[in-house]
Design a protein around this motif. Sequence first.
Motif, short mmCIF file in Angstrom:
data_model
loop_
_atom_site.label_atom_id
_atom_site.label_comp_id
_atom_site.label_asym_id
_atom_site.label_seq_id
_atom_site.Cartn_x
_atom_site.Cartn_y
_atom_site.Cartn_z
N PRO A 345 7.58 25.29 42.01
CA PRO A 345 7.54 24.91 40.86
C PRO A 345 9.17 24.50 40.67
N GLU A 346 9.29 23.54 39.64
CA GLU A 346 10.61 23.08 39.23
C GLU A 346 11.43 24.06 38.47
N MET A 347 12.75 23.74 38.65
CA MET A 347 13.85 24.76 37.95
C MET A 347 14.78 23.81 37.53
N GLY A 348 15.25 24.44 36.32
CA GLY A 348 16.46 23.68 35.53
C GLY A 348 17.40 24.77 35.09
N THR A 349 18.60 24.65 35.28
CA THR A 349 19.65 25.73 35.02
C THR A 349 20.91 24.99 34.41
N VAL A 350 21.61 25.87 33.27
CA VAL A 350 22.79 25.48 32.91
C VAL A 350 23.64 26.75 32.53
N GLY A 351 24.79 26.66 32.75
CA GLY A 351 25.63 27.81 32.72
C GLY A 351 25.50 28.93 33.63
N LEU A 352 25.92 30.10 33.23
CA LEU A 352 26.06 31.29 34.34
C LEU A 352 24.72 31.85 34.71
N SER A 353 24.59 32.30 35.91
CA SER A 353 23.46 33.13 36.24
C SER A 353 23.57 34.66 35.71
N GLU A 354 22.74 35.44 35.50
CA GLU A 354 22.56 36.84 35.12
C GLU A 354 23.64 37.62 35.87
N GLU A 355 23.56 37.28 37.17
CA GLU A 355 24.62 38.03 38.13
C GLU A 355 26.15 37.61 37.65
N GLU A 356 26.42 36.27 37.61
CA GLU A 356 27.68 35.92 37.43
C GLU A 356 28.50 36.16 35.82
N ALA A 357 27.39 36.27 34.78
CA ALA A 357 27.75 36.82 33.68
C ALA A 357 28.04 38.46 33.58
N ALA A 358 27.06 38.94 34.18
CA ALA A 358 27.24 40.35 34.07
C ALA A 358 28.62 41.01 34.96
N ALA A 359 29.11 40.21 36.00
CA ALA A 359 30.21 40.42 36.66
C ALA A 359 31.33 40.13 35.74
N GLN A 360 31.32 39.26 34.61
CA GLN A 360 32.41 39.18 33.68
C GLN A 360 32.67 39.59 32.45
N GLU A 361 31.35 40.18 31.89
CA GLU A 361 31.37 40.78 30.53
C GLU A 361 30.10 41.50 30.29
N PRO A 362 29.85 42.28 29.27
CA PRO A 362 28.64 42.86 28.85
C PRO A 362 27.68 41.68 28.38
N ILE A 363 26.45 41.74 28.67
CA ILE A 363 25.57 40.66 28.29
C ILE A 363 24.19 41.27 27.83
N CYS A 400 21.26 29.34 30.73
CA CYS A 400 19.76 29.32 30.47
C CYS A 400 19.03 28.74 31.64
N HIS A 401 18.02 29.26 32.11
CA HIS A 401 17.33 29.16 33.17
C HIS A 401 15.77 29.10 33.10
N ILE A 402 15.34 27.91 33.72
CA ILE A 402 13.87 27.71 33.38
C ILE A 402 13.26 27.45 34.48
N VAL A 403 11.93 27.98 34.93
CA VAL A 403 11.15 27.74 35.80
C VAL A 403 9.84 27.27 35.49
N ALA A 404 9.48 26.12 35.28
CA ALA A 404 8.15 25.31 34.80
C ALA A 404 8.13 23.90 35.07
N PRO A 405 6.80 23.58 35.02
CA PRO A 405 6.63 22.21 34.98
C PRO A 405 7.47 21.62 33.79
N GLY A 406 8.35 20.30 34.21
CA GLY A 406 9.18 19.84 33.38
C GLY A 406 10.45 20.54 33.01
N ALA A 407 11.08 21.43 33.80
CA ALA A 407 12.03 22.08 33.62
C ALA A 407 13.28 21.22 33.44
N GLY A 408 13.32 20.25 34.31
CA GLY A 408 14.55 19.35 34.26
C GLY A 408 14.55 18.69 33.11
N GLU A 409 13.52 18.23 32.25
CA GLU A 409 13.62 17.65 31.18
C GLU A 409 14.19 18.58 30.05
N MET A 410 13.62 19.68 30.02
CA MET A 410 14.03 20.75 29.04
C MET A 410 15.28 21.28 29.38
#
Length: 451
Positions: A345-363, A400-410
């Motif tokens: 399946p296709e994946m789209g992502t922007v910004g921080l991963s959960e791991e990166e964000a959790a390392a820098q502040e409460p989320i 934001c992280h999306i795994v889905a058909p058309g994830a790149g478009e979203m």
Amino acid sequence: MSFDYDLFVIGGGSGGVRAARVAAQEGAKVALAEEDRYGGTCVIRGCVPKKLMVFASEYSAMVGDAQAYGWDIKGGAFDWDSFKAKLHAELDRLEGIYRGILKNNSVTNYDSRATLVDAHTVALADGTQKTAKHILIATGGWPTVPEFPGSDLAITSNEMFHLEKLPEAILIVGGGYIASEFAGIMNGLGVKTTQFYRGTQILRGFDEEARNVVAAGMIESGIDLQLETNVVSMVKDGDKIRVTDTKGNETLFDQVMYATGRHPNADNLGLEALGIARGKKGEILVDEYSQTGVPSVYAIGDVTDRANLTPVAIREGMAFVETVFKGNPTSPDHELIPTAIFTQPEMGTVGLSEEEAAAQEPIEVYSASFKPMQQSFAGRAQKVLMKLIVSKANRKVLGCHIVAPGAGEMIQLAGIAIKMGATKEDFDRTVAVHPTMSEELVTMKQPSRTT
């Protein structure tokens, strides 16, 4: 001092051609040299032909889906020769467009390798020299194969578009997006596909939950994904390649493709003699304005190993022209770059991963996983993931992280909101478009977890 050109660009890929065109439109006298094909990695041996191969490979599952929806159709064999001919005709057409862009903007082009002689001079392969007030290096990157016994038997992504015939069985080595995308392509085209990755999970650096969903979907679709596994040696065995792996197994494959890394294309350009510094991967070191240590020489794109994506190289080229030819010092923006990984399946992502964000502040983490309506009705069970990472302090959506058909478009559209600094409440205030997969991004009211 008078120069032959105001700007000499070395490299005819997306970044170099864009910079040449825009500088010429500003009235600069521009030349560009390219030793191979115009269009660079993206157009000739990267994202464009790869995406066309992704499209081709996705049709295999559509036949079964169509039958489930009541269509009386039968599947047939995939004709690699027919597809390949159309693919290369399309690449020829696109290369023609790139050449046309240069010609229409009065850019002089040289079908030649070019190297630096001094801060204002380049030498072409035939020995002729051209002078320029500014020199821009946009030579991109190139795939590498590590050395081991039999490594010369491996091919890279470059050769995947030129295979004489589709292999019956292929081994793809690597865990990044190129390896994982080609595993999906080959599997979809009916090739028995094995993927080795030496790490514990593919797509290192991306959100862990999203990586796990992609890997599970790949395995479900029939890819033999072997983690914590690497090649020890390869030998020719008749028409096949016998691969010995780190677990002691010996397996026969028709082709072995390596996608374990790319290096900046900066060797033998004359950089060292000018004192232009390079980093540990061989990348050309530049400042925030893409300028090297030699003031008249700049570099953009993959050769600088900043964010190795075609749209980024184009942005860097535009920023270079703003800085040098418009007198408006502009630093390319590498923050919050939306990215699509055309795995299946296709994946789209922007910004921080959960791991990166959790390392820098409460989320807070908001996620929804479900079977999409279209595939679920057809009896296919690949899961979709919609995920938002939210700052507890200011409620901004950090990722934001999306795994889905058309994830790149979203993710392109989600990227606009996140780049603008949207909060979780901004997402919540947006009315859902129903029935869609992406409506989940605006209907998740309770966090699935907090850290």
